[in-house]
Design a protein around this motif. Structure first.
Motif, mmCIF file in Angstrom:
data_model
loop_
_atom_site.group_PDB
_atom_site.id
_atom_site.type_symbol
_atom_site.label_atom_id
_atom_site.label_comp_id
_atom_site.label_asym_id
_atom_site.label_seq_id
_atom_site.Cartn_x
_atom_site.Cartn_y
_atom_site.Cartn_z
ATOM 1 N N VAL A 320 0.843 -1.196 0.000
ATOM 2 C CA VAL A 320 0.000 0.000 0.000
ATOM 3 C C VAL A 320 0.878 1.247 0.000
ATOM 4 N N LEU A 321 0.662 2.102 -0.949
ATOM 5 C CA LEU A 321 1.428 3.340 -1.073
ATOM 6 C C LEU A 321 0.938 4.337 -0.028
ATOM 7 N N GLY A 322 1.851 4.815 0.817
ATOM 8 C CA GLY A 322 1.490 5.750 1.872
ATOM 9 C C GLY A 322 1.461 7.184 1.385
ATOM 10 N N LYS A 323 0.936 8.057 2.261
ATOM 11 C CA LYS A 323 0.901 9.477 1.923
ATOM 12 C C LYS A 323 2.282 10.117 2.055
ATOM 13 N N THR A 324 3.123 9.517 2.916
ATOM 14 C CA THR A 324 4.481 10.028 3.113
ATOM 15 C C THR A 324 5.484 8.917 2.823
ATOM 16 N N ILE A 325 6.738 9.325 2.740
ATOM 17 C CA ILE A 325 7.793 8.329 2.499
ATOM 18 C C ILE A 325 7.874 7.357 3.664
ATOM 19 N N LYS A 326 7.718 7.865 4.883
ATOM 20 C CA LYS A 326 7.816 7.008 6.073
ATOM 21 C C LYS A 326 6.712 5.959 6.089
ATOM 22 N N GLU A 327 5.468 6.365 5.752
ATOM 23 C CA GLU A 327 4.367 5.406 5.714
ATOM 24 C C GLU A 327 4.603 4.337 4.654
ATOM 25 N N SER A 328 5.136 4.741 3.511
ATOM 26 C CA SER A 328 5.432 3.772 2.444
ATOM 27 C C SER A 328 6.517 2.798 2.879
ATOM 28 N N ALA A 329 7.546 3.319 3.617
ATOM 29 C CA ALA A 329 8.628 2.448 4.106
ATOM 30 C C ALA A 329 8.098 1.433 5.107
ATOM 31 N N LEU A 330 7.213 1.880 6.007
ATOM 32 C CA LEU A 330 6.637 0.956 6.993
ATOM 33 C C LEU A 330 5.777 -0.109 6.320
ATOM 34 N N ALA A 331 5.042 0.291 5.274
ATOM 35 C CA ALA A 331 4.226 -0.690 4.547
ATOM 36 C C ALA A 331 5.102 -1.721 3.854
ATOM 37 N N LEU A 332 6.232 -1.261 3.301
ATOM 38 C CA LEU A 332 7.156 -2.201 2.648
ATOM 39 C C LEU A 332 7.767 -3.163 3.671
ATOM 40 N N ILE A 333 8.111 -2.642 4.856
ATOM 41 C CA ILE A 333 8.666 -3.497 5.916
ATOM 42 C C ILE A 333 7.657 -4.566 6.323
ATOM 43 N N SER A 334 6.395 -4.159 6.495
ATOM 44 C CA SER A 334 5.362 -5.108 6.912
ATOM 45 C C SER A 334 5.150 -6.199 5.864
ATOM 46 N N ALA A 335 5.065 -5.805 4.598
ATOM 47 C CA ALA A 335 4.862 -6.793 3.531
ATOM 48 C C ALA A 335 6.060 -7.719 3.396
ATOM 49 N N PHE A 336 7.258 -7.165 3.566
ATOM 50 C CA PHE A 336 8.496 -7.937 3.437
ATOM 51 C C PHE A 336 8.571 -9.018 4.514
ATOM 52 N N ASN A 337 8.311 -8.648 5.759
ATOM 53 C CA ASN A 337 8.457 -9.595 6.875
ATOM 54 C C ASN A 337 7.363 -10.654 6.903
ATOM 55 N N GLN A 338 6.236 -10.385 6.262
ATOM 56 C CA GLN A 338 5.149 -11.369 6.240
ATOM 57 C C GLN A 338 5.475 -12.573 5.356
ATOM 58 N N LYS A 339 6.434 -12.433 4.454
ATOM 59 C CA LYS A 339 6.713 -13.489 3.490
ATOM 60 C C LYS A 339 7.760 -14.499 3.981
ATOM 61 N N ASP A 340 8.310 -14.312 5.157
ATOM 62 C CA ASP A 340 9.248 -15.289 5.746
ATOM 63 C C ASP A 340 10.343 -15.670 4.746
ATOM 64 N N LEU A 341 11.059 -14.671 4.278
ATOM 65 C CA LEU A 341 12.110 -14.884 3.278
ATOM 66 C C LEU A 341 13.420 -15.376 3.876
ATOM 67 N N GLY A 342 13.548 -15.299 5.216
ATOM 68 C CA GLY A 342 14.855 -15.547 5.835
ATOM 69 C C GLY A 342 15.652 -14.269 5.953
ATOM 70 N N ILE A 343 14.999 -13.149 5.629
ATOM 71 C CA ILE A 343 15.605 -11.818 5.733
ATOM 72 C C ILE A 343 14.617 -10.932 6.480
ATOM 73 N N LEU A 344 15.107 -10.253 7.505
ATOM 74 C CA LEU A 344 14.260 -9.358 8.287
ATOM 75 C C LEU A 344 14.473 -7.923 7.834
ATOM 76 N N ALA A 345 13.377 -7.200 7.651
ATOM 77 C CA ALA A 345 13.434 -5.775 7.332
ATOM 78 C C ALA A 345 13.216 -4.986 8.622
ATOM 79 N N ILE A 346 14.123 -4.067 8.923
ATOM 80 C CA ILE A 346 14.081 -3.317 10.175
ATOM 81 C C ILE A 346 14.138 -1.825 9.856
ATOM 82 N N GLU A 347 13.271 -1.066 10.501
ATOM 83 C CA GLU A 347 13.198 0.380 10.250
ATOM 84 C C GLU A 347 14.423 1.085 10.815
ATOM 85 N N LYS A 348 14.988 1.992 10.031
ATOM 86 C CA LYS A 348 16.105 2.831 10.453
ATOM 87 C C LYS A 348 15.740 4.292 10.207
#
Length: 796
Positions: A320-348
């Protein structure tokens, strides 16, 4: 003690003895043979004779004879003791086996476990280190839970002791004296009191002997030889000597106690290290359709920014595309971690996303992450670090390519020898039906009349069940045909092996070396002329298990006992002995292996190494480095300020303790904990409700007490280990590093020392102490004598 077998041999002469010896050897060979081989009954003329106390140590028949007779005596509880190191090593494996059996019993049926028997087992295991080596060897021998190294060491000791008895003409088997016979019976009675009875003895010898392919009289002869060996062993063990003054010194051995502290730093106390794969930066607000593709192992996803999220199980993941860059980054982190890729996305900070590898999900190949969008930037951070670490540590064993064995499997498939059975005619079908009429009665058949608890089957007509009869007969014929195909495949494999042995002897002289022979047209034509299908295989030591499963190879009984892989036999092939000397059974048929070539251990190429191996080794390096820095930091503070206040340190204090008094202190605390647990268990058993608040509370208290016992055992191990070497440390109240390994480091200090008033040793106690000391030294002397005898004979 002259057996019937010895009477027979002495009367019939040398010729009969030779025939009998051949019969015994053939029997043992057939008994021990775990695979079909045309070479089982043939000697190998290429073996060089090696004399070892009257035996040819290179003769497999004699080695098999010694192995079987030694194991048979071991089953009765008699085995010539190998050295203390061998007994200690086998004892460790024996204890581990008992622990696994206990765990398996608890996992299978915890309710049916006999608690009293389990408690006795625990007491037995705890007392094991205090048992005499003779007793330990007897228990290990009776269990049969020992490896080939222990068996070989026992055989060597037995042969050396038996040779010594023969040299001294000590208790010869031809001696038939009542006193000797009585002592031999006492020896058997000490193994098992029931063997005092002749009937019990005969029954036991027959039963155990049958397991090892020998008669009761032959087993008795083996046990008599073991009885002689034990007497020689006692002579060697009586060489120990102790001075009277030593006992007085030993009685004051624990005459000092100390006050002090022990501090332990464990590597597990440090924060878990992770590997940062790279960073994703959203340089601006993404547009609809901007994407980030990720491929790692078998998982491939494309994360696409969209105005709405649509659930999908495919490789395209809507973010989901957010209204701000931060919201878009958080949405990407959430979608990334839901797929259990063996890679964790962490907000910086700064709209950055850190990608970290999960240590327990490392893949064989490196992740591939990319984006063509101007708004998404990915920076890879790990590959250069891995390359630099590899370049600086390329000599590590883990970075070397294992030696590989390349071979050809000649597979005689059962299917190639299978002849489909013809359809059964009507007469045979009807005959089968008449013989097995009851098999075709149905439980729900209305033709079966029921009267109370009895049922009377009525006639079933052949015409009604003709198709069922045809199916059963066809199935039976097919199974018979498959068994016959298996037999034919085995015969073809044995014929091939026989012909290959003859053919190899004929053409070896034609070629200068093995590669020329192996790649020759003559050998290729010979192999192609067989009825086997050729299959190329290659494996390293670590891949044997997987490759064996791929080929469908079955483990032989000897391999199951020693936990060996079937392909170990293939890995031992060389340029002289380049094909296996037995036919091995597989899932599809019978197999004979021929060596193609071998490669030596060599340094690996960076690009060929598994990504998971590189990451694990680099991660281990980071952990070790961080642990070493932490140790030095804490050590510096301890030396400078004397304060053990680091949160990662576990500090244990003791007052007026030595190793003996500390053990008694911890034993008392453990008994107190166990007493509390027992009371809680009894209180819990009295509660009838399956689920109640009281029962849950008791469970929590029991769990807490068990945790306290675990912590107490850790403290016991640390404190008593430190106090064992306390007499070598200064009593100055200063911290010192006592021990360090890759898992933990121990610091300790002694604050004060006290002298205990030594008690006067009683005369009986002093005599017992002197005897124990002499026995201990005698056993060490015995081990040294046998070791020198065995090594000198084998060197010759």
């Amino acid at each position: 003690m002259i057996t019937a077998l010895q009477h027979f041999i002495s009367k019939k002469g040398k010729f009969v003895f030779i025939l009998l010896l051949l019969l015994v050897v053939v029997s043992f060979v057939l008994y021990l043979s775990q695979g079909s081989s045309v070479f089982d009954l043939m000697s190998d003329g290429g073996r060089e004779k090696k004399e070892f106390f009257g035996y040819n140590w290179n003769d497999p028949d004699q080695r098999r004879f010694l192995s079987v007779t030694t194991r048979a005596a071991g089953a009765m509880g008699v085995m010539s003791n190998p050295g203390r190191e061998d007994i200690s090593r086998a004892g460790t494996a024996y204890m581990e086996g008992l622990q696994q059996q206990i765990q398996a019993a608890f996992r299978a049926n915890p309710e049916e476990v006999d608690r009293d028997a389990m408690q006795r087992m625990f007491e037995y295991m705890q007392a094991w280190p205090n048992f005499a080596p003779d007793f330990q060897a007897r228990e290990i021998a009776r269990s049969g839970s020992y490896d080939s190294d222990f068996l070989d060491a026992a055989i060597e000791s037995r042969v050396a002791l038996g040779f010594q008895a023969d040299e001294w003409d000590f208790l010869s088997p031809q001696v038939n004296h009542p006193a000797v016979n009585a002592e031999f019976l006492n020896f058997l009675s000490r193994l098992d009191p029931s063997l005092q009875s002749e009937a019990n003895r005969s029954s036991a010898f027959s039963m155990v002997g049958a397991r090892f392919g020998m008669s009761a009289n032959e087993l008795e002869s083996v046990l008599y030889a073991a009885f002689r060996d034990k007497q020689i062993d006692r002579i060697y063990q009586s060489r120990g000597f102790a001075l009277a003054g030593e006992i007085n010194a030993l009685s004051h051995e624990n005459a000092f106690v100390w006050d002090g502290d022990v501090a332990v730093l464990s590597a597990t106390a440090l924060p878990l290290k992770t590997l940062s794969l790279g960073q994703v930066k959203l340089s601006k607000l993404p547009s609809t359709g901007d994407s980030l593709s990720v491929s790692y192992g078998t998982k491939k996803y494309n994360f696409v920014f969209s105005n709405s999220a649509v659930d999908t199980n495919g490789s395209i993941v809507k973010v989901v595309l957010g209204k701000t860059i931060k919201e878009s980054a958080l949405a990407l982190i959430s979608a990334f971690n839901q797929k259990d890729l063996g890679i964790l996305a962490i907000e910086k900070k700064g709209n950055m996303i850190s990608l970290e590898l999960e240590n327990d999900k490392l893949g064989k190949s490196s992740p591939l992450i990319k984006s063509d969008a101007n708004s998404i930037e990915f920076t890879e951070l790990l590959s250069d670090k891995l390359l630099a670490y590899f370049e600086g540590n390329r000599d590590l064993d883990v970075f070397a390519e294992e030696p590989r064995t390349f071979a050809t499997a000649m597979v005689f498939e059962n299917q190639s020898f299978l002849t489909p059975p013809p359809p059964a005619d009507k007469a045979r079908l009807r005959s089968y039906f008449e013989r097995n009429r009851l098999d075709f009665l149905s439980d729900e058949d209305p033709s079966v009349k029921k009267d109370g608890n009895n049922s009377v089957p009525q006639d079933v007509k052949f015409e009604d069940v003709a198709e069922q009869v045809r199916q059963k007969v066809a199935e039976q014929d097919t199974n018979d045909a498959k068994r016959e195909a298996g037999r034919l495949a085995q015969e073809a494999a044995l014929d091939f092996l026989d012909n290959l042995n003859t053919f190899a002897d004929e053409i070896k002289r034609k070629f200068p070396d093995f590669p020329a022979l192996r790649n020759s047209d003559e050998l290729e034509r010979f192999l192609s002329s067989s009825e086997a299908k050729q299959r190329k295989v290659s494996f390293s030591d670590s891949e044997m298990g997987v490759q064996s499963m791929v080929l469908g190879l079955e483990r032989r009984a000897s391999e199951q006992r020693t936990n060996r892989e079937p392909l170990e036999e293939v890995s031992t092939l060389d340029e002289v002995r380049f094909f296996t000397r037995s036919v091995r059974k597989s899932r599809s048929g019978q197999v004979v292996f021929l060596l193609d070539r071998k490669t030596d251990r060599r340094p690996a190429v960076f690009k060929n190494l598994p990504y998971s191996t590189l990451c694990r080794e680099y991660l281990r390096h980071l952990k070790t480095d961080a642990f070493a820095k932490k140790i030095e930091s804490i050590k510096k503070r301890l030396m400078e300020s004397d304060k053990a206040d680091n949160k990662d340190l576990k500090v244990h204090q003791f007052s007026k303790k030595n190793s003996g008094t500390a053990q008694a202190y911890f034993d008392a605390k453990q008994r107190n904990f166990r007493s509390k647990i027992q009371k809680l268990e009894q209180e819990k058993a009295e509660i009838k409700e399956e689920k109640s608040a009281k029962k849950s509370s008791l469970d929590r208290q029991i769990k807490s007490l068990n945790s306290d016992i675990e912590e107490l055992n850790q403290e016991r191990s640390t404190v008593t280990s430190f106090l064992d070497g306390a007499d070598a440390l200064p009593v100055d109240g200063k911290w010192a590093e006592i021990e360090r390994n890759e898992n933990e480091v121990i610091f300790g200090k002694l604050r004060d020392i006290y002298s205990l008033r030594g008690k006067v040793t009683e005369s009986d106690e002093a005599v017992a102490m002197q005897r124990n000391l002499e026995l201990s030294r005698g056993m060490l002397s015995r081990d040294q004598i046998l070791r020198e005898l065995i090594s000198s004979s084998l060197e010759e």
